[in-house]
Design a protein around this motif. Structure first.
Motif: not given
Length: 643
Positions: A133, A137, A143
Motif C-alpha cells: 500500500e 498511497k 491502484n
C-alpha cells in the motif's frame, strides 16, 4: 438498415422488462465478461512469470540483465508499454542493480518490497500480487499496480530478485476486453485472503460476498454488479474483481404511438436483413475460428514438446506424486537412477529411508499450502543417494499433487564432513601443543603446594589440601573444555543468547590462535536469542579468525563485535570479525565462498569459507564481506532472532 434492425431488436428485447429481469441479465453478462477478462489476465500473468523465470536462472548478473533487456523488447513489441512499468534486478540485500522503465513514475524500488514479500523471496518462493500500500498511497492511477518478483537462486543460495512492476490492467483496457460491454466501472486484481485486508475496506466486503457464490460468480453489490474470477500462481491465490453497472431502464412504446401501431412491419423487415447478415457473419467467423483452432493446436503441441524436453533436461531429480506417494510423472534423470525402470504408478515412500519425516513434509505442504524442504536418503536397490528436497503443490487434473525437485548432495556432504574432521584434527594438534605448557604450570603449582604442605604445621594442612584440590579441579575443567570441542557431536541445536555462543567460541579461539594474535570482544546485542549448534559456531569463528591471522602474518588484533540489526524482513543477531590485514581485491570477493577457491599461495585449501557459508545457511542466516585493499577485511555473520 443494420442499425435500424439492431434498434428493433433492442426495443423488442427491452420493452416491458422488469427491474429484476435487468439485474438477472446483468449478473449473467457480468459473469461472462469477468471470466473472459480473467482468462486474459491469467494468460498475461503466466506469460510474464515464465519470462521472468528464464531471466532469473540465466546465470550471472550480466546474463540476467541481457535476458531482461530481451523481455523488455518483447513486452514493447507485443503489447506496447502502457501505464506504469518497470523491470529490473535486485541483489541479495534487495538493493537495486539495474533495469528498465517507462510510462508513469513508480514509487522508489525500495517501497516495492515489504517484510512479508522479502520473507517469501528468501525462502525461494515467488511473489505475484498487488504492490504494498505504501507504494500507491495518494495515487489512484496506480491502484492496479502489480508486482512480479522471482528469487534468483544458485547452489550458493539466495542471490537476488528479478522483478516487474506494472499496471497490468492497462493492457486489458487497451485491448477493449474490460470495456466489451457498456457500464464498466472498475477492475482490480487482489490476493484472495480476507486476513490481509481491514474489516471496513471494500475488498474485505467483496471477498466475503465472493465466499457466498459458486466458483467465478457475480452478485449485486452497492447498486452495481460485482463479478469474480479466481486463479492460482503456484501457491498464491488471486482474484479478479470486475465491477459493472446494472443494465439501464426499460423502453416504453407509449412515447411513440405510431411505432406501437406499425411496430410489426417496422420490426420484421430489418430483422430479416439482420438475420441474413448474422448468418453471413457466422459462416465467416466459423471459417476464421477453424483456422485459429488449427494454429492453436499446432502451437499447443509445440509447447508440450518444448516443455517436455525442458522437463527431461533439468539436471536434478524431478518427480510428481499424489498425497499418498503414488508417482504420476518424473524426468529422465530420475528414471536413470532407477536403472531405466519406469516409476509411474510406484510409491515414492518406498524409495525414501526416512518415511515418517517425508510424510510430515508432504502433510505440511498440503495443509499449510507452502513449499516443503528437507534432506533425505534416497534408497533404490543397492544405491543410496543423499538429496535435498524442495516440494510445492501443483494442480493435476483439477486435484492437488506434489512436485519435488531433488538435488544430489552426496558428494557435497562427504566433502563437507571430510574437511570438517580435518579442521578439527588440525585444531586438536594446536590445542595439544598448548596443553603441554598449561599442564606444566599446573603440575608446578601442585608440586609447590605439596612442598608447603610437608613443611607446614598440622593446623595449616587443610588449607593447603584445599588449594591442591582447586588446582586439580581447574585442570579437569580445562580438559573437559578441550574434549567438548574435539569429540564427535550429534549437532544438537540450542536456543540461547547470541553472545553466549560467541563467548564460548572466543574461549577456544584464544587457545588455538598464535600467541601474538589478540582478540577484542565488544557486545551490543543485549538479550537477543538465536538457534545454533555450539561446535559449528566455534568452527565458523575459528575459520574466519585463522584467515584473519594469516592476513596479518600472525601478529595483530582481531576485533569481534556483536550487535542487533534491523532489516525489512526482521531482526538479526550480527557478529562482525575485522582484521587489519592486506585486504582482498574486489574482483575476488564474489569467488570467496566457492569450494576450492583460495587467495593463499601456500597452505590454503579453499574450503574454509565454503564451510562457513554452508554452516550459516544451515542456521537460516547469511554472510556478508567488506574489504579494502591494504586496510583489512570485515566479515559479518547474520542470524535470525528466535522469540
Amino acid at each position: 438498415m443494420l442499425v435500424l434492425a439492431a434498434g428493433s431488436v433492442a426495443l423488442i428485447f427491452f420493452s416491458g422488462e422488469s427491474r429484476n429481469g435487468l439485474i438477472s441479465r446483468s449478473i449473467v453478462e457480468t459473469k461472462e465478461t469477468t471470466v473472459l477478462t480473467g482468462h486474459f489476465v491469467e494468460h498475461l500473468i503466466s506469460e510474464r512469470v515464465d519470462k521472468l523465470y528464464s531471466a532469473a536462472y540465466a546465470g550471472s548478473q550480466t546474463a540476467i540483465l541481457e535476458e531482461l533487456a530481451e523481455y523488455n523488447s518483447f513486452v514493447g513489441n507485443t503489447y506496447g508499454h502502457r501505464g506504469a512499468y518497470k523491470i529490473g534486478l535486485l541483489d541479495s540485500g534487495f538493493k537495486y542493480v539495474n533495469g528498465f522503465s517507462s510510462g508513469d513514475t513508480l514509487c522508489p524500488v525500495e517501497a516495492l518490497l515489504n517484510a512479508d514479500i522479502a520473507e517469501r523471496l528468501l525462502k525461494g518462493k515467488i511473489y505475484v500480487g498487488p504492490v504494498p500500500e505504501i507504494c500507491i498511497k495518494g495515487s489512484e492511477d496506480l491502484n492496479s499496480l502489480m508486482l512480479f518478483a522471482i528469487p534468483v537462486q544458485s547452489k550458493d543460495g539466495f542471490r537476488g530478485v528479478v522483478f516487474e512492476a506494472s499496471t497490468l490492467l492497462d493492457y486489458i483496457y487497451s485491448y477493449n476486453i474490460g470495456n466489451s460491454l457498456n457500464g464498466f466501472v472498475s477492475a482490480e486484481i487482489v490476493i484472495d485472503d480476507v486476513a490481509k485486508y481491514k474489516s471496513d475496506s471494500t475488498i474485505y466486503e467483496l471477498l466475503h460476498l465472493k465466499g457466498q457464490l459458486d466458483a467465478n460468480g457475480a452478485i449485486l453489490y452497492d447498486g452495481n454488479i460485482a463479478g469474480f474470477y479466481t486463479f492460482y500462481v503456484q501457491d498464491i491465490k488471486l482474484t479478479l474483481i470486475y465491477i459493472k453497472e446494472v443494465l439501464k431502464s426499460n423502453l416504453d412504446l407509449e412515447c411513440c404511438p405510431w411505432v406501437e401501431k406499425y411496430k410489426l412491419w417496422i420490426f420484421l423487415s430489418p430483422l430479416m436483413l439482420l438475420t441474413l447478415w448474422v448468418i453471413m457473419q457466422i459462416v465467416s467467423s466459423n471459417s476464421r475460428l477453424a483456422k485459429e483452432v488449427d494454429l492453436r493446436t499446432i502451437h499447443i503441441e509445440s509447447l508440450r514438446k518444448r516443455y517436455k524436453k525442458l522437463f527431461d533436461t533439468i539436471p536434478e531429480y524431478v518427480v510428481v506424486y499424489k498425497s499418498d506417494g503414488e508417482i504420476l510423472d518424473c524426468n529422465e534423470r530420475f528414471v536413470k537412477i532407477l536403472q531405466g525402470s519406469n516409476p509411474v504408478g510406484a510409491n515414492i515412500l518406498y524409495m525414501i529411508k526416512e518415511k515418517g519425516r517425508f510424510r510430515a513434509m508432504i502433510s505440511e505442504t498440503l495443509n499449510e499450502r507452502v513449499s516443503g524442504y528437507g534432506e533425505f536418503l534416497l534408497s533404490i536397490k543397492e544405491n543410496q543417494v543423499s538429496v535435498s528436497v524442495n516440494s510445492s503443490i501443483v494442480d493435476i487434473d483439477g486435484g492437488d499433487a506434489i512436485l519435488s525437485v531433488m538435488t544430489d548432495i552426496t558428494d557435497l556432504k562427504k566433502m563437507h564432513n571430510t574437511f570438517y574432521l580435518a579442521q578439527k584434527r588440525e585444531a586438536v594438534g594446536t590445542l595439544a601443543a598448548g596443553m603441554v605448557h598449561d599442564f606444566s604450570n599446573i603440575l608446578q603449582n601442585v608440586s609447590l603446594q605439596y612442598s608447603l604442605l610437608e613443611r607446614s604445621k598440622e593446623e595449616g594442612r587443610d588449607q593447603k589440601m584445599k588449594s591442591i584440590k582447586n588446582i586439580l579441579e581447574g585442570a579437569n575443567e580445562y580438559l573437559t573444555g578441550v574434549l567438548g570441542y574435539t569429540k564427535d557431536t550429534n549437532n544438537e541445536y540450542e536456543v540461547k543468547k547470541g553472545i553466549e555462543f560467541v563467548k564460548d567460541a572466543v574461549e577456544m579461539l584464544e587457545r588455538v590462535l598464535p600467541a601474538d594474535i589478540h582478540i577484542t570482544l565488544e557486545d551490543f546485542s543485549g538479550h537477543i536469542k538465536i538457534k545454533a549448534v555450539q561446535v559449528k559456531m566455534t568452527q565458523m569463528l575459528i575459520n574466519l579468525c585463522q584467515n584473519a591471522s594469516d592476513a596479518m602474518d600472525n601478529v595483530g588484533t582481531i576485533h569481534i563485535k556483536t550487535d542487533i540489526e534491523e532489516k525489512v524482513y526482521g531482526r538479526f543477531f550480527s557478529i562482525k570479525i575485522k582484521d587489519s590485514g592486506v585486504g582482498i581485491d574486489e574482483c575476488e570477493i564474489e569467488k570467496l565462498f566457492k569450494p576450492f577457491y583460495t587467495t593463499k599461495k601456500v597452505k590454503g585449501t579453499g574450503l574454509g569459507l565454503a564451510t562457513v557459508k554452508q554452516i550459516i545457511m544451515e542456521f537460516g542466516g547469511f554472510v556478508e564481506v567488506e574489504s579494502t585493499k591494504g586496510e583489512g577485511t570485515e566479515f559479518t555473520l547474520m542470524f535470525s532472532e528466535i522469540q
